[in-house]
Design a protein around this motif. Structure first.
Motif, PDB file in Angstrom:
ATOM      1  N   ILE A  62      -9.805  30.219  13.086  1.00 49.32           N
ATOM      2  CA  ILE A  62      -8.980  29.299  12.286  1.00 49.32           C
ATOM      3  C   ILE A  62      -8.128  28.416  13.193  1.00 49.32           C
ATOM      4  O   ILE A  62      -8.069  27.190  13.018  1.00 49.32           O
ATOM      5  N   LEU A  63      -7.476  29.027  14.177  1.00 45.18           N
ATOM      6  CA  LEU A  63      -6.659  28.250  15.112  1.00 45.18           C
ATOM      7  C   LEU A  63      -7.507  27.256  15.896  1.00 45.18           C
ATOM      8  O   LEU A  63      -7.104  26.109  16.123  1.00 45.18           O
ATOM      9  N   LEU A  64      -8.686  27.691  16.300  1.00 41.16           N
ATOM     10  CA  LEU A  64      -9.564  26.806  17.061  1.00 41.16           C
ATOM     11  C   LEU A  64     -10.060  25.647  16.208  1.00 41.16           C
ATOM     12  O   LEU A  64     -10.153  24.512  16.683  1.00 41.16           O
ATOM     13  N   SER A  65     -10.352  25.927  14.956  1.00 41.29           N
ATOM     14  CA  SER A  65     -10.835  24.864  14.061  1.00 41.29           C
ATOM     15  C   SER A  65      -9.767  23.779  13.878  1.00 41.29           C
ATOM     16  O   SER A  65     -10.090  22.595  13.776  1.00 41.29           O
ATOM     17  N   THR A  71     -14.503  22.775  10.769  1.00 45.44           N
ATOM     18  CA  THR A  71     -14.351  23.867   9.815  1.00 45.44           C
ATOM     19  C   THR A  71     -14.275  25.203  10.559  1.00 45.44           C
ATOM     20  O   THR A  71     -14.708  25.307  11.718  1.00 45.44           O
ATOM     21  N   THR A  72     -13.758  26.216   9.883  1.00 44.51           N
ATOM     22  CA  THR A  72     -13.684  27.540  10.496  1.00 44.51           C
ATOM     23  C   THR A  72     -15.072  28.093  10.825  1.00 44.51           C
ATOM     24  O   THR A  72     -15.279  28.633  11.914  1.00 44.51           O
ATOM     25  N   PRO A  73     -16.060  27.975   9.928  1.00 47.75           N
ATOM     26  CA  PRO A  73     -17.414  28.433  10.291  1.00 47.75           C
ATOM     27  C   PRO A  73     -17.967  27.717  11.520  1.00 47.75           C
ATOM     28  O   PRO A  73     -18.660  28.326  12.340  1.00 47.75           O
ATOM     29  N   TYR A  78     -19.086  27.901  17.469  1.00 52.20           N
ATOM     30  CA  TYR A  78     -18.762  27.484  18.834  1.00 52.20           C
ATOM     31  C   TYR A  78     -18.400  28.701  19.687  1.00 52.20           C
ATOM     32  O   TYR A  78     -18.834  28.824  20.841  1.00 52.20           O
ATOM     33  N   LEU A  79     -17.596  29.590  19.124  1.00 53.41           N
ATOM     34  CA  LEU A  79     -17.182  30.787  19.857  1.00 53.41           C
ATOM     35  C   LEU A  79     -18.388  31.648  20.217  1.00 53.41           C
ATOM     36  O   LEU A  79     -18.483  32.182  21.322  1.00 53.41           O
TER      37      LEU A  79
END
Length: 223
Positions: A62-65, A71-73, A78-79
């Motif tokens: 969520i923080l990265l998005s 989007t979170t997905p 990406y992760l």
């Protein structure tokens, strides 16, 4: 000073292997995805200040998005593509410090419980250069829900091992995460000196033990 130590727990990254050996192998990958990694490390820095989370992986995404404006997905993908997916193959080619496996064997023979606590998933490193059979506990801070230097992370490890915090020696290479963190939690600490401290003969005063290699570590602990 070590007479009441029952458990010796180790960090992995930069502690069981030289970080530069990993960095060299990931350099091209890192440069190719520079924007992602810049934001990823900013997120990790923020997570170190967070209270324990029920799902750290989800909150991290969520923080990265938010930083990547996706989007979170998409951030979760990406992760997986840039961090959790490729690292296991890279670690197959990274060699540990000399005498790491021998250290684990000798500690077990001496009657110590041995554990691993790492911020990144320990399973990324396969059998962790052959030391897994000698471990009484293997812990990933992400799964626990709080990154080092959180007291919570060290407390959970101690609880799982059934040993009071003051009876654990934590071994690492990062002052904030591997010395200040466990020390504030009530543990004893051992610090693997970086090359410049070895060169300048500058031990870290906050650590109970400072060592330059695993042969010296064994000499100190098993004397």
């Amino acid at each position: 000073m070590l007479h009441d130590v029952k458990v010796i727990a180790f960090d992995i990254d930069g502690t069981l292997y030289p970080q530069v050996r990993f960095n060299v192998r990931i350099l091209f990958h890192f440069l190719t995805h520079l924007k992602f990694y810049f934001n990823f490390w900013q997120v990790r820095k923020a997570l170190r200040r967070c209270a324990p989370l029920p799902d750290l992986f989800r909150y991290q995404a969520i923080l990265l998005s938010e930083r990547l404006h996706c989007t979170t997905p998409e951030a979760e993908k990406y992760l997986q593509d840039y961090v959790y997916g490729p690292y296991p193959e890279i670690f197959k080619k990274v060699k540990p410090y000399k005498n790491v496996k021998e250290t684990f064997i000798k500690l077990k023979e001496a009657g110590y419980k041995v554990a691993i606590l790492s911020d990144f998933p320990p399973e990324q490193k396969g059998d962790i250069w052959g030391v897994l059979p000698y471990c009484d506990g293997i812990y990933g801070a992400e799964h626990i829900g709080a990154l080092k230097p959180s007291k919570y992370t060290f407390g959970i490890m101690a609880k799982e091992l059934g040993v009071p915090l003051q009876n654990i020696l934590y071994v690492g290479n990062n002052k904030k995460c591997d010395v200040d963190g466990p020390r504030n939690a009530g543990m004893k600490t051992a610090y693997l000196l970086p090359w410049w401290r070895r060169l300048l003969h500058m031990p870290l005063k906050e650590a109970d033990i400072c060592f330059k290699n695993y042969r010296q570590f064994m000499d100190i602990v098993l004397k």
